[in-house]
Design an enzyme around this catalytic site. Structure first.
Site, PDB file in Angstrom:
ATOM      1  N   ASP A  40       0.865  -1.166   0.000  1.00 14.21           N
ATOM      2  CA  ASP A  40       0.000   0.000   0.000  1.00 14.21           C
ATOM      3  C   ASP A  40       0.917   1.236   0.000  1.00 14.21           C
ATOM      4  O   ASP A  40       2.138   1.137   0.068  1.00 14.21           O
ATOM      5  CB  ASP A  40      -0.947  -0.049   1.204  1.00 14.21           C
ATOM      6  CG  ASP A  40      -2.207   0.767   0.964  1.00 14.21           C
ATOM      7  OD1 ASP A  40      -3.250   0.470   1.567  1.00 14.21           O
ATOM      8  OD2 ASP A  40      -2.135   1.717   0.157  1.00 14.21           O
TER       9      ASP A  40
HETATM   10  C1  GLC Z   1      -4.399   4.175  -0.065  1.00 18.31           C
HETATM   11  C2  GLC Z   1      -5.267   2.975   0.204  1.00 18.31           C
HETATM   12  C3  GLC Z   1      -5.266   1.949  -0.889  1.00 18.31           C
HETATM   13  C4  GLC Z   1      -5.132   2.648  -2.231  1.00 18.31           C
HETATM   14  C5  GLC Z   1      -3.744   3.257  -2.270  1.00 18.31           C
HETATM   15  C6  GLC Z   1      -3.483   4.012  -3.588  1.00 18.31           C
HETATM   16  O1  GLC Z   1      -3.693   4.552   1.072  1.00 18.31           O
HETATM   17  O2  GLC Z   1      -5.055   2.295   1.435  1.00 18.31           O
HETATM   18  O3  GLC Z   1      -6.477   1.193  -0.782  1.00 18.31           O
HETATM   19  O4  GLC Z   1      -5.302   1.723  -3.293  1.00 18.31           O
HETATM   20  O5  GLC Z   1      -3.507   4.138  -1.182  1.00 18.31           O
HETATM   21  O6  GLC Z   1      -4.303   5.131  -3.667  1.00 18.31           O
END
Ligand code: GLC
Length: 713
Positions: free
Chosen positions: A262
């Site tokens: 993430d």
């Molecule tokens: C965010 C979220 C994730 C998302 C990623 C990219 O923090 O936790 O679900 O896909 O960043 O935006």
């Protein structure tokens, strides 16, 4: 493209670069991007940037083409960038938020929504979506319940599978299809206290039975990526957790695709306290089998050093690069790095009338009629209405995680009621009673029915949007009191991204749960209010009486001292509130009335290799046509470990004409009666089971059977 031979031509820096994911503005400074938050000042040189392997957060065909072109001009190895983004519940045509999709109890709708989202997003040049999010959650304080499919692993598994199939359709190599990324592995939906990013600690037995199945379902449906979760899982940050990622995800679940972190998650492993240096984090992550690092540079900075120092084998880097290159190959990027990106087609395709019509049709099935005393609804158009509350003239019905859906294009409830011919004596926005004066009150009294258009704001649920109090914000409950004081029938149209505490809301005569239904929410809602269509949603998550009951969920254990009645003092209960939820999992009303009778099993004793057939007669005892969601639950009365008092094992959403009777059939095999042990192995315990059928988890219609531990010839 021969991936193995391509791999052999790469330097270690180029290999490490493939694992690096950056935002588009690293390539073109003036790009408008929506990447959440400021990417850490990742002091990367120009040369470094043109080694990256993928990009997140671009949403424009022209920009994507510009970045890809510039990249391919500058990079030595000419391996195309992969473009990824959060296309969660629609791209520019926005569909109901995922928890609302789950309320439809109709997974095929999620598949249709994902299919359209992919068609629209692909013309913007996106190759991978960071969806579906399939984290089970039993805690409505957590803001991201809006993004998942509720509290039940079986229901969430059905929607996980449907979403992956919708995004990926007939293969990710084809234009118009996206590679799906199941997230967040694992158990991100179980943070202590419902506070986002917080600690997750659970038994492996609970994990395998209540949190793991939807990830497995998405993987079995062919998801090409899995995203790791921010949280620690039993003491170890999931994003470097070898047990979770190598042993369970890749070992037990058989996932051989790309694992992506993430956002900035590897940098946060230091904050977690697992390592004091990013170099150590890089080692932990590559040993855990993490492939792409989103928005941080542990890999890029330290993998070469770790290999040169002999701390990790080159083979670990090669296996990650191989998975990334294989995904690019499957996406067809070596043949066409601009796959699907087409600015002209994008303008013709996004928000296509057919897409919007589908969004409206889906929204109708996601709406849940929670209460309808005295049949206040449906509301025929001869009855005049007064509209009050914050959502009267509000177009932001898309909900969170709808970056590109321009909510300003959405119709408001006021406009939709007027367009559809309702007699509106007043339509006035306001958050609380003090926003309405004496004259307003007098006008309210002229209406036949008062409709309170109320709820959370879209930004009060979603990521980093946990709440400790689940009431209507901004004093909106005073609106319901004010409306009730007129003596007129009061209807609440409730917008929210999570189960709320409904105390004041349920004093209304009728309550329709509208979640956040997307681009055509208003039109769908009005057609349900006036009976053009019949609401058919059911709750995918329990609504608590108050926050003190949380976590509260239907598939709970019996305990040794279950509450039965007030005569028993030393039992599992509260002094100040009953154990009952405000509204149960699977609850939802209809304008029709469904009667269940004549439930039969085709056998009372079932051999381990037999199929049990359950039949029930359901009658629409009304003159209103509509869907009924017929739900099937089991209970294993004696098992070790113990099993929940109810477990959803099937559901059918069935259309009934007025006064129509249908015989509904379910089948159960021994594997449907199994549970996972603490090692994730399915266990079938012969013995006595109850099977329940009904229109919600609080059904009592049941029959008993015995599962024998012998097969029949
Ligand atoms: C965010 C979220 C994730 C998302 C990623 C990219 O923090 O936790 O679900 O896909 O960043 O935006």
């Amino acid at each position: 493209m021969n991936i193995q031979s391509l791999l052999s031509t790469l330097t270690i820096e180029e290999k490490a670069g493939q694992l690096l994911q950056l935002a588009p503005f690293f390539f073109i400074k003036d790009l408008k991007v929506e990447v959440a938050g400021a990417l850490r000042a990742l002091d990367l040189s120009e040369a470094d940037i043109f080694l990256a392997g993928s990009v997140l957060g671009i949403h424009d065909a022209k920009e994507m083409i510009a970045v890809q072109k510039k990249y391919l001009q500058r990079s030595r190895h000419k391996i195309p960038l992969m473009f990824m983004a959060d296309v969660i519940h629609g791209y520019e045509t926005i569909f109901p938020i995922p928890i609302a999709l789950a309320s439809s109890f109709h997974p095929d709708l999620a598949k249709k929504a994902a299919r359209i989202a992919a068609l629209e997003a692909q013309t913007a040049g996106i190759h991978v979506t960071f969806a579906p999010m399939v984290d089970v959650s039993r805690d409505p304080r957590w803001g991201r319940v809006m993004e998942g499919f509720g509290e039940d692993a079986y229901l969430a598994s059905c929607f996980s599978r449907a979403s992956v199939e919708g995004f990926q359709h007939d293969g990710i190599g084809k234009e118009g299809n996206l590679a799906a990324c199941v997230k967040h592995f694992a158990a991100y939906g179980a943070p202590e206290a419902g506070r986002d990013y917080n600690t997750v600690d659970m038994s492996m037995h609970t994990f395998y039975n209540h949190y793991a199945p939807p990830y497995q379902a998405g993987i079995k449906a062919g998801a090409h990526l899995v995203m790791t979760a921010f949280n620690t899982f039993n003491g170890i940050p999931a994003t470097v957790h070898q047990g979770l990622l190598r042993d369970i995800l890749r070992g037990q679940m058989g996932f051989d695709g790309v694992v992506i972190t993430d956002y900035d998650a590897l940098q946060q492993v230091i904050t977690h306290g697992v390592a004091s240096e990013l170099k150590d984090v890089a080692r932990l992550a590559i040993e855990a089998g993490v492939d792409i690092e989103m928005a941080s540079t542990a890999y890029f900075r330290y993998l070469k050093t770790l290999i040169d120092e002999g701390v990790i084998p080159l083979a670990l880097l090669d296996e990650a690069v191989l998975r990334i290159l294989t995904l690019k190959e499957k996406l067809g990027l070596f043949d066409n790095p601009f796959k699907g990106a087409d600015a002209l087609k994008a303008t013709q395709r996004v928000r296509h009338p057919d897409h919007l019509a589908t969004s409206e049709r889906i929204a109708r099935e996601c709406t849940v009629l929670l209460k309808n005393d005295h049949q206040v609804l449906p509301l025929d158009k001869t009855r005049s209405i007064a509209l009050i509350g914050p959502y009267v003239n509000e177009s932001s019905t898309n909900g969170n995680w709808s970056w590109h859906g321009d909510h300003r294009l959405n119709e408001t409830l006021h406009h939709a009621f007027a367009r559809k011919g309702h007699d509106i004596v007043m339509a006035k926005t306001g958050n609380q009673a003090t926003d309405y004066d004496r004259q307003d009150i007098d006008t309210l009294k002229q209406a036949d029915v008062i409709i309170v258009c109320a709820g959370e704001q879209a930004r009060q649920s979603g990521e980093a949007r946990s709440r400790t109090r689940l009431d209507l914000p901004d004093g909106q409950e005073t609106l319901i009191k004010m409306a009730k004081a007129t003596g007129k029938p009061v209807v609440v149209l409730l917008f929210c991204g999570r189960p709320l505490v409904l105390k004041e809301i349920l004093k209304a005569d009728a309550v329709m749960l509208c979640w956040f239904l997307g681009s055509r929410a208003a039109s769908a809602i009005v057609d349900l209010v006036n009976g053009t269509f019949n609401p058919s949603g059911r709750l995918p998550m329990t609504f608590p009486q108050n926050e003190g009951q949380i976590p509260i969920y239907y598939n709970h254990l019996n305990t040794g001292r279950p509450y039965r009645d007030e005569r028993n003092e030393y039992v599992s209960k509260y002094l100040d509130v009953s154990n009952d939820p405000q509204l149960s999992f699977g609850h939802g009303l209809s304008y029709a009335r469904f009667n269940y009778e004549d439930m039969r099993l085709d056998k009372e004793v079932m051999a381990i290799n037999e199929t049990l057939t359950i039949t029930v007669t359901v009658t629409n005892d009304s003159q209103q046509a509509g869907h009924e969601v017929i739900q099937l639950y089991i209970r294993d009365l004696v098992s070790l470990p113990v099993r929940p008092v109810k477990e959803l094992k099937g559901f059918q959403k069935v259309w009934f004409d007025p006064a129509e009777t249908k015989s509904i059939v379910f089948e159960l095999k021994a594997k449907d009666l199994s549970a996972f042990d603490q090692h994730g192995k399915p266990q079938i315990e012969p013995g006595t089971f109850d099977v329940f059928v009904g229109g919600g988890s609080n059904t009592t219609l049941s029959r008993r059977f015995v599962l024998k531990d012998v097969g029949i010839k």
